[in-house]
Design a protein around this motif. Structure first.
Motif, mmCIF file in Angstrom:
data_model
loop_
_atom_site.group_PDB
_atom_site.id
_atom_site.type_symbol
_atom_site.label_atom_id
_atom_site.label_comp_id
_atom_site.label_asym_id
_atom_site.label_seq_id
_atom_site.Cartn_x
_atom_site.Cartn_y
_atom_site.Cartn_z
ATOM 1 N N GLY A 124 29.142 -4.258 -6.282
ATOM 2 C CA GLY A 124 27.402 -5.547 -6.359
ATOM 3 C C GLY A 124 27.374 -5.594 -5.335
ATOM 4 O O GLY A 124 26.345 -6.100 -4.995
ATOM 5 N N PRO A 125 27.937 -7.100 -4.826
ATOM 6 C CA PRO A 125 27.436 -7.260 -3.020
ATOM 7 C C PRO A 125 27.192 -6.471 -2.122
ATOM 8 O O PRO A 125 26.044 -6.902 -1.190
ATOM 9 N N PHE A 126 27.861 -4.732 -2.138
ATOM 10 C CA PHE A 126 27.341 -4.323 -0.962
ATOM 11 C C PHE A 126 26.012 -3.209 -1.066
ATOM 12 O O PHE A 126 24.890 -3.396 -0.395
ATOM 13 N N LEU A 127 25.653 -3.665 -2.583
ATOM 14 C CA LEU A 127 24.240 -2.641 -2.584
ATOM 15 C C LEU A 127 23.818 -3.924 -2.841
ATOM 16 O O LEU A 127 22.510 -3.611 -2.467
ATOM 17 N N ALA A 128 23.243 -4.926 -3.196
ATOM 18 C CA ALA A 128 22.875 -6.053 -2.854
ATOM 19 C C ALA A 128 22.722 -6.179 -1.373
ATOM 20 O O ALA A 128 21.508 -6.970 -1.126
ATOM 21 N N CYS A 129 23.413 -6.498 -0.728
ATOM 22 C CA CYS A 129 23.173 -6.449 0.734
ATOM 23 C C CYS A 129 22.095 -5.121 1.022
ATOM 24 O O CYS A 129 21.380 -5.402 2.039
#
Length: 142
Positions: A124-129
């Motif tokens: 989730g955070p990776f894709l948001a980044c």
């Protein structure tokens, strides 16, 4: 799962579709013993490495997403097996890397790829980044 597919589309569009031509070796030029010298610039090497690492991570996130979709009953076992097959994963990663690794990517975009893959372990955070790939730059107050 749809969110991940949308993100992959955004990344492909953001990264472009041009291919980097292979460096031309001049006949008679000195070659070091045992191989060819990598004549690419540092940013080209960083971009290729970042695209490869991000491609592998995006594929792993797609597999994780498929596992969650199967567990939630939103896809069937056959669909899950088709999505997560090793050959499909390899092909998806290769296609991502090919479309990502373009010479017109800015150094800022390369840095976003490097930071996202290094700093964000969870999908989730990776894709948001990765959403920051198309930011126009830092805005400063006057």
């Amino acid at each position: 799962m749809m969110k991940l597919h949308s993100l992959l589309l955004v990344l492909v569009v953001a990264c472009g579709s041009k291919q980097t031509p292979a460096p031309i070796q001049n006949p008679g030029s000195e070659q070091p013993p045992g191989g060819v010298t990598d004549t690419r610039s540092e940013i080209d090497k960083r971009r290729e490495t970042a695209c490869t690492e991000v491609g592998q991570k995006v594929t792993a996130c797609a597999v994780d997403d498929a596992h969650a979709e199967l567990a939630a009953g939103r896809i069937k076992k056959e669909q899950h097996e088709a999505i997560t097959a090793a050959g499909i994963q390899k092909k998806n990663t290769e296609e991502f890397v090919t479309k990502c690794n373009v010479p017109d990517m800015s150094s800022r975009q390369v840095r976003v790829l490097e930071v996202c893959v290094r700093e964000e372990a969870a999908c989730g955070p990776f894709l948001a980044c990765l959403d920051h790939l198309n930011d126009k730059g830092v805005k400063t107050e006057k």
